[in-house]
Write a protein that holds these residues in place. Structure first.
Motif, PDB file in Angstrom:
ATOM      1  N   PRO A 275       0.823  -1.209   0.000  1.00  0.00           N
ATOM      2  CA  PRO A 275       0.000   0.000   0.000  1.00  0.00           C
ATOM      3  C   PRO A 275       0.858   1.261   0.000  1.00  0.00           C
ATOM      4  N   THR A 276       0.287   2.354  -0.506  1.00  0.00           N
ATOM      5  CA  THR A 276       0.993   3.632  -0.580  1.00  0.00           C
ATOM      6  C   THR A 276       0.742   4.444   0.685  1.00  0.00           C
ATOM      7  N   ILE A 277       1.828   4.921   1.299  1.00  0.00           N
ATOM      8  CA  ILE A 277       1.735   5.737   2.511  1.00  0.00           C
ATOM      9  C   ILE A 277       2.397   7.085   2.248  1.00  0.00           C
ATOM     10  N   LEU A 278       1.706   8.144   2.605  1.00  0.00           N
ATOM     11  CA  LEU A 278       2.233   9.498   2.450  1.00  0.00           C
ATOM     12  C   LEU A 278       2.742   9.993   3.797  1.00  0.00           C
ATOM     13  N   VAL A 279       4.013  10.444   3.845  1.00  0.00           N
ATOM     14  CA  VAL A 279       4.628  10.987   5.057  1.00  0.00           C
ATOM     15  C   VAL A 279       4.756  12.499   4.890  1.00  0.00           C
ATOM     16  N   VAL A 280       4.091  13.265   5.748  1.00  0.00           N
ATOM     17  CA  VAL A 280       4.115  14.733   5.664  1.00  0.00           C
ATOM     18  C   VAL A 280       4.826  15.264   6.907  1.00  0.00           C
ATOM     19  N   ASP A 281       6.013  15.834   6.712  1.00  0.00           N
ATOM     20  CA  ASP A 281       6.829  16.338   7.820  1.00  0.00           C
ATOM     21  C   ASP A 281       7.794  17.363   7.254  1.00  0.00           C
ATOM     22  N   ASP A 282       7.975  18.484   7.942  1.00  0.00           N
ATOM     23  CA  ASP A 282       8.863  19.532   7.421  1.00  0.00           C
ATOM     24  C   ASP A 282      10.335  19.220   7.669  1.00  0.00           C
ATOM     25  N   HIS A 283      10.640  18.174   8.425  1.00  0.00           N
ATOM     26  CA  HIS A 283      12.031  17.826   8.735  1.00  0.00           C
ATOM     27  C   HIS A 283      12.447  16.646   7.872  1.00  0.00           C
ATOM     28  N   ASP A 284      13.451  16.860   7.003  1.00  0.00           N
ATOM     29  CA  ASP A 284      13.820  15.819   6.038  1.00  0.00           C
ATOM     30  C   ASP A 284      14.369  14.571   6.718  1.00  0.00           C
ATOM     31  N   LEU A 285      15.066  14.724   7.850  1.00  0.00           N
ATOM     32  CA  LEU A 285      15.592  13.560   8.546  1.00  0.00           C
ATOM     33  C   LEU A 285      14.463  12.666   9.040  1.00  0.00           C
ATOM     34  N   ASN A 286      13.430  13.276   9.619  1.00  0.00           N
ATOM     35  CA  ASN A 286      12.289  12.478  10.094  1.00  0.00           C
ATOM     36  C   ASN A 286      11.630  11.738   8.940  1.00  0.00           C
ATOM     37  N   ARG A 287      11.471  12.414   7.813  1.00  0.00           N
ATOM     38  CA  ARG A 287      10.842  11.769   6.655  1.00  0.00           C
ATOM     39  C   ARG A 287      11.654  10.578   6.188  1.00  0.00           C
ATOM     40  N   GLU A 288      12.980  10.735   6.117  1.00  0.00           N
ATOM     41  CA  GLU A 288      13.819   9.648   5.607  1.00  0.00           C
ATOM     42  C   GLU A 288      13.863   8.460   6.573  1.00  0.00           C
ATOM     43  N   LEU A 289      13.893   8.742   7.881  1.00  0.00           N
ATOM     44  CA  LEU A 289      13.901   7.644   8.848  1.00  0.00           C
ATOM     45  C   LEU A 289      12.607   6.838   8.764  1.00  0.00           C
ATOM     46  N   ILE A 290      11.471   7.528   8.681  1.00  0.00           N
ATOM     47  CA  ILE A 290      10.191   6.827   8.572  1.00  0.00           C
ATOM     48  C   ILE A 290      10.108   6.096   7.238  1.00  0.00           C
ATOM     49  N   ARG A 291      10.600   6.738   6.187  1.00  0.00           N
ATOM     50  CA  ARG A 291      10.572   6.086   4.880  1.00  0.00           C
ATOM     51  C   ARG A 291      11.372   4.782   4.896  1.00  0.00           C
ATOM     52  N   THR A 292      12.545   4.818   5.515  1.00  0.00           N
ATOM     53  CA  THR A 292      13.369   3.614   5.593  1.00  0.00           C
ATOM     54  C   THR A 292      12.650   2.509   6.353  1.00  0.00           C
ATOM     55  N   MET A 293      12.026   2.855   7.478  1.00  0.00           N
ATOM     56  CA  MET A 293      11.280   1.865   8.254  1.00  0.00           C
ATOM     57  C   MET A 293      10.180   1.210   7.426  1.00  0.00           C
ATOM     58  N   LEU A 294       9.416   2.033   6.699  1.00  0.00           N
ATOM     59  CA  LEU A 294       8.243   1.517   5.993  1.00  0.00           C
ATOM     60  C   LEU A 294       8.605   0.762   4.721  1.00  0.00           C
ATOM     61  N   GLU A 295       9.644   1.219   4.027  1.00  0.00           N
ATOM     62  CA  GLU A 295      10.007   0.527   2.790  1.00  0.00           C
ATOM     63  C   GLU A 295      10.557  -0.865   3.076  1.00  0.00           C
ATOM     64  N   ARG A 296      11.165  -1.058   4.260  1.00  0.00           N
ATOM     65  CA  ARG A 296      11.614  -2.396   4.632  1.00  0.00           C
ATOM     66  C   ARG A 296      10.437  -3.357   4.789  1.00  0.00           C
ATOM     67  N   LYS A 297       9.253  -2.799   5.049  1.00  0.00           N
ATOM     68  CA  LYS A 297       8.048  -3.623   5.175  1.00  0.00           C
ATOM     69  C   LYS A 297       7.290  -3.746   3.854  1.00  0.00           C
ATOM     70  N   GLY A 298       7.830  -3.171   2.792  1.00  0.00           N
ATOM     71  CA  GLY A 298       7.226  -3.325   1.479  1.00  0.00           C
ATOM     72  C   GLY A 298       6.227  -2.261   1.090  1.00  0.00           C
ATOM     73  N   TYR A 299       6.104  -1.190   1.907  1.00  0.00           N
ATOM     74  CA  TYR A 299       5.179  -0.124   1.555  1.00  0.00           C
ATOM     75  C   TYR A 299       5.794   0.800   0.488  1.00  0.00           C
ATOM     76  N   ARG A 300       4.963   1.357  -0.350  1.00  0.00           N
ATOM     77  CA  ARG A 300       5.381   2.434  -1.254  1.00  0.00           C
ATOM     78  C   ARG A 300       5.209   3.743  -0.495  1.00  0.00           C
ATOM     79  N   VAL A 301       6.273   4.530  -0.377  1.00  0.00           N
ATOM     80  CA  VAL A 301       6.253   5.717   0.478  1.00  0.00           C
ATOM     81  C   VAL A 301       6.413   6.980  -0.360  1.00  0.00           C
TER      82      VAL A 301
END
Length: 400
Positions: A275-301
């Motif tokens: 499934p596709t998940i949208l991450v909305v955050d003004d801090h690029d580090l937070n976005r990348e950390l969450i993206r890494t977590m979710l992509e390891r589970k197979g989500y499209r981020v």
């Protein structure tokens, strides 16, 4: 600050990964935790070296060269993060994966300093073995290509590690130009990324030094800069670099594609099928950390850096779920959630509030704004995964 140089306490001889068993170094002063980790790892086929102080830990790391280090951050008054910083700054230990174990308050700083993973006490056997199987594999002849980033911005280092490590690259960073030149001469990386704005010397001087040395003159270089280049500056470097990247355009896909092209690696674009998940955050580090977590589970981020941009992406992409930071400048998470819930096409999309504030009443206010769930920073990977899975199952059940 350097760690004190003191004699290491006497220890029993350490098994040296006989029969290909990976050797893990545990730096921990709590006897009960040591016994627990020893039992977990020995049963799973790992050999274990043990240290209870920072000084002993770094001495064993240099001497034994373990396949991974498991580090407690609270070592009887000593600063485990200082030890992590020293391990990552030492050429003899900088490439050893470090998994930190402690309370979650220092998670983001630990990742910034180069930790490979994070475990929260009390240790969970399954999580520990998952982390060790990921980071403590024996080295093989097919070593991962090394990317050297000469940049003093810790966010860039974190983004590079989160993007390139899953794609099969090792990343080493240098915060000073002279330090980077020395590492490049010694290690001959597959690629060098150079920021033009460095604290000690300019990126132009780094490029000149690399080009003038036979050991580094033929290495591919990507120049990274936040500044617009004048025509003269661009002409000065164009013959010496493989490509030029603007920091504002330093996205995951752009970085990965540039590195793959520069190193000659096969460009394989694997799109997650989940499934596709949208991450909305003004801090690029937070976005990348969450993206890494979710992509390891197979989500499209997908990512957006503001509430306004998040609404635009949501309307265009129709994600299955949206993660919203509450404390964004401009349109904050509350206002963004109300607008999304008022949209006829997005009103049923699950919304998860993500915040570092965690003040009394925040959760109730978030639910009043239309949020379906609420998680706090630093984000716990398991809590986030469980929250998303629960909401997606609920949503699919309601659709049926």
């Amino acid at each position: 600050v350097s760690l004190p140089s003191v004699p290491a306490p006497a220890v029993a001889p350490v098994a040296q990964a006989d029969g290909g068993r990976p050797l893990v170094l545990l730096i921990e002063d709590d006897a009960a935790t040591v016994r627990l980790v020893r039992a977990y790892l020995h049963d799973a086929g790992y050999d274990l070296a043990e240290a209870s102080t920072c000084a002993h830990g770094i001495e064993l790391a240099r001497r034994l060269q373990p396949t991974a280090i498991l580090l407690d951050l609270d070592l009887d008054g000593e600063d485990g993060l200082q030890l992590l910083e020293q391990l990552k700054a030492d050429p003899a230990t900088s490439e050893i994966p470090v998994v930190i174990q402690s309370v979650p308050a220092e998670q983001t700083r630990g990742f910034l300093l180069g930790a490979s993973d994070y475990l929260v006490k009390p240790l969970d056997r399954k999580r520990l073995l998952e982390s060790m199987s990921k980071h403590a594999q024996p080295s093989s002849d097919g070593a991962q290509p090394l990317v050297l980033a000469i940049d003093d911005d810790p966010v860039v280092a974190t983004v590079l590690r989160s993007v390139l490590a899953p794609a099969g690259f090792r990343v080493e960073t240098a915060g000073l130009g002279r330090e980077g030149i020395e590492i490049a001469r010694r290690k001959q990386p597959a690629l060098i990324i150079v920021d033009l704005l460095l604290p000690d010397i300019s990126g132009f001087e780094v490029l000149d030094a690399l080009a003038a040395d036979q050991r580094t003159g033929g290495l591919p270089v990507i120049v990274l800069t936040a500044a617009n280049l004048s025509p003269a500056d661009r002409q000065r470097i164009e013959k010496r670099v493989h490509s030029l990247a603007q920091k504002g355009d330093f996205t995951r896909d752009a970085v990965l594609l540039a590195v793959q092209r520069a190193t000659g690696a096969r460009v394989t674009k694997t799109q997650p099928q989940g499934p596709t998940i949208l991450v909305v955050d003004d801090h690029d580090l937070n976005r990348e950390l969450i993206r890494t977590m979710l992509e390891r589970k197979g989500y499209r981020v997908l990512q957006a850096e503001s509430g306004e941009n998040g609404i635009e992406v949501a309307r265009r992409e129709r994600p299955s779920l949206i993660l919203l930071d509450l404390a964004m400048p401009g349109k904050d998470g509350f206002a963004t959630a109300r607008e999304l819930k008022g949209d006829p096409d997005l009103g049923t999309t699950p919304l998860v509030a993500v915040t570092a504030l965690a003040m009394r009443g925040d959760e109730a206010r978030a639910r009043e704004a239309g949020f379906d769930a609420y998680v706090t920073k630093p984000v716990d990977r398991h809590e986030l995964e469980q929250t998303i899975e629960r909401l997606l199952k609920r949503d699919s059940g309601a659709a049926a």
